[in-house]
Design an enzyme around this catalytic site. Sequence first.
Site, PDB file in Angstrom:
ATOM      1  N   GLU A   1      10.351-105.460 -37.703  1.00 18.10           N
ATOM      2  CA  GLU A   1      11.736-105.932 -37.816  1.00 18.10           C
ATOM      3  C   GLU A   1      11.838-107.454 -37.673  1.00 18.10           C
ATOM      4  O   GLU A   1      12.603-108.103 -38.394  1.00 18.10           O
ATOM      5  CB  GLU A   1      12.638-105.236 -36.788  1.00 18.10           C
ATOM      6  CG  GLU A   1      13.019-103.806 -37.147  1.00 18.10           C
ATOM      7  CD  GLU A   1      11.910-102.784 -36.909  1.00 18.10           C
ATOM      8  OE1 GLU A   1      10.891-103.146 -36.263  1.00 18.10           O
ATOM      9  OE2 GLU A   1      12.053-101.629 -37.359  1.00 18.10           O
TER      10      GLU A   1
ATOM     11  N   HIS B   1      18.893 -94.333 -31.261  1.00 21.17           N
ATOM     12  CA  HIS B   1      19.175 -94.406 -32.698  1.00 21.17           C
ATOM     13  C   HIS B   1      20.661 -94.290 -33.023  1.00 21.17           C
ATOM     14  O   HIS B   1      21.005 -94.034 -34.159  1.00 21.17           O
ATOM     15  CB  HIS B   1      18.453 -93.274 -33.447  1.00 21.17           C
ATOM     16  CG  HIS B   1      17.013 -93.549 -33.737  1.00 21.17           C
ATOM     17  ND1 HIS B   1      16.066 -93.684 -32.773  1.00 21.17           N
ATOM     18  CD2 HIS B   1      16.347 -93.705 -34.911  1.00 21.17           C
ATOM     19  CE1 HIS B   1      14.876 -93.898 -33.327  1.00 21.17           C
ATOM     20  NE2 HIS B   1      15.020 -93.923 -34.629  1.00 21.17           N
TER      21      HIS B   1
END
Length: 819
Positions: free
Chosen positions: A528, A595
């Site tokens: 990321e 999440h």
Amino acid sequence: MTKSIIVEPRQAFSRDTVRFSDIPVNAYDRTIEEELAHYAVDDFLNMWHDMCAIREFEAILNEIKVTGSYKGVAYSHAGPAHLSIGQEAAAVGMAFSLTPDDHIFGSHRSHGEILAKGFSAIRQLGDDHLLAIMRSYRDGAILGPVEKGYSGTVRDLALRFFVYGAYSEIFARETGFNRGLGGSMHAFFAPFGIYPNNAIVGGSGSIAPGAALFKRINRKPGIVVANIGDASFGCGPVWEGITFASMDQYRTLWDQSLGGGLPIIFNCMDNFYGMGGQTWGETMGVRFIARIGAGVNPEQMHAERVNGYDPLAVIDAFRRKKYLLQQGLGPVLLDTLTYRFSGHSPSDASSYRSKEEIERWRAADGLAAFRDRLLRSGVIGEDVLDETKARVEEMVFEMFALATSLDASPRAGIDSEMVGTVMFSNRRAERFDDRQPELLQDLADNPRVQQIRGKVRTAFEDGQAVPRLKVYNVRDAIFEALLHRFAIDPTMIAFGEENRDWGGAFAVYRGLTEALPYHRLFNAPISEAGIVGAAVGYAMEGGRVVAELMYADFMGRAGDEIFNQLAKWQAMSAGTLTMPVVLRISVGSKYGAQHSQDWTALVHHIPGLKVVYPVTPYDAKGMMNAALAGTDPVIFFESQKIYDVGEMFVPEGVPEGYYEIELSEPSIKRRGKDLTIVTLGPALYTALAAADELSAAFGLEAELIDLRTAVPLNYEPLIESVQKTGRVLLVSDAVERGSVMQTVAASLTQLCFDELDAPPVVVGSRNWITPAAELEAMFFPQPRWLLDAIHEQILPLQGHTPSTNRTRGELVRRARLGV
Ligand SMILES: Cc1ncc(C[n+]2csc(CCOP(=O)(O)OP(=O)(O)O)c2C)c(N)n1
Ligand SMILES: [Mg+2]
């Protein structure tokens, strides 16, 4: 297609040995006499000139930090000065054979690299070109004071211009490269190929690969150099940048005419220390940074260690490595050994190293050694060397003195709005290059385009909900906006995890694989920080990027790249850079604690980012269109809860043609007179259900406003509504504490205090982790929670029995417990 590369079990399981090849260490051993075949005598003199300039430049900084004056010029410099005294040969060697098309990125300790690269570029550019740069750069703001009364050559003028711009930048003057908004650790000057230096250790390690990516994809000349310290190789983003830069696909799957592996050198300015931590023997185990290359790819990144105390050894390495990059064999890792006699900063007492060690390195000083070699070889006489040194020191001193003068080199007034004017570029750019965008097919033939053509562009038809597979949804809306811009702007690329054949993590990109060549849409490693860093570097070079993070919860992995890099470089460049990056971030649902969290508040808090969160197809298309026509970084949140919804607020449906929605504007989704409900994100649909019940059970008309955006935000429609209703409830799925809605509520309290009949009330998710899907109803705001909040805190609802506890005692109890 990756499908063309088959992973064969027999081959994968076959007995083998992974072999490493030798890594050269200080292999260079040519004499000056031998080097005469490769250099003109003036080249040697220029190296000497540049090393002396850097040393003097920093000696002055050191002196004023420690004593407050230099040669009678008193100056107090409040900011940082990370000096590289001792490292000059490494900087000059690095820059010597780079052209202005070769771009360097650096660190907090990059004064020397900047000067060396600037001087090298000045020698390569013609007078007309230099004059054009100096006159046009910030409308001649730097040139003005330097030019005044000066009558030397253009090249000498350019040297003065450059030293003056650097000092002025360090001293926070309007005449600095970046109006003093970058300062010592971030100074840069793109016209000479000097790109941002980064105060975050290793920051350039994830950004520079994006610059190299830009060169490859847009077929631009030159290479990229990331000058980073030895200690930065302990930083995750550096490893992610290396991983990103060494993906096989550049050579296996991309159009070979692009040139193969990324043209980048990770150049470690290896001085054995990271502040007080000794990387050689204490804080790291690698010993030779060059060893790291062996773990990266079969070529071992062509890694080698070179003697950074000898400019000729460094030049030799850079020439050879540059050639490899031109053959498409990048990336490269260079371990350039050097040493700083200076402390980490002037206040550093060097308590972590012995005096003896410093003295030994001083005795081996690269400057003195180079001088001795030149003298011994007889190539240049002592008088010439000394005269050159005296001349350049005088010039550096003059520029220092000029930069300290408040008359010649003013600061922005502290009551000025100057910084506010450069936080966003707020420009429009249809395309960043005029060439034809590369597409694999006529877009009318694209299967997704054809599928969308058969869809109904509203949520309801003849009073009936359109079936899920038939309805034009939020995914389709974002897809249409992306495709529009892909077909116009040849520089536009998209990357992230599962972006290509998978169709984007949540199927927004389905159909794009068929339409776009590999280099315009590709899968990134699970990095990321590497993804966002590369997007930043690509944008700095002048291209448009759409990068994707699969879940908002993964923003932490790219924290520095989002918060310090994406957000800050437009302002730190004083508007000389734009940052046309759309960072798509999906907010999860039903996937539990790691999440499913809405983290709009984090980016909302960071100045320099535009933050939007559309939740209807109409808004998603219009806002993505606007984001992709702009030049600012936009964090584009998407909710997994509503990817499938159709357009229920625009009766005519989502237009097939192009339109934009200004990113600052809240949207009134339903008119009402009794109460305003403001939402952000999918809570719009929760509020809609609550508003229906308010109307049916209590005869109250709620005005529904979807904020759609957190930054920038036009408060006018909110104020107008509150003036009418006197009451406001604010709802989002983010945990309540510190949420965007808390900020909006606090602002409305101040902006509408006289018109409010009750305090603005915020309902968010509980201040907990997001529990499992089966338990989400206890966490996310439910329609009845909104009724409870209205009843308890805003307007008693006759006959309503609350099912949740919003009494003062309960709210205080929760706060005390922090939950
Ligand atoms: C992410 C981050 N952590 C810590 C610091 C504080 N810091 C500034 S410079 C530095 C040492 C960096 O060492 P190295 O990368 O070897 O570069 P050098 O200072 O030796 O040139 C540290 C720890 C920082 N600026 N950024
Ligand atoms: Mg170091």
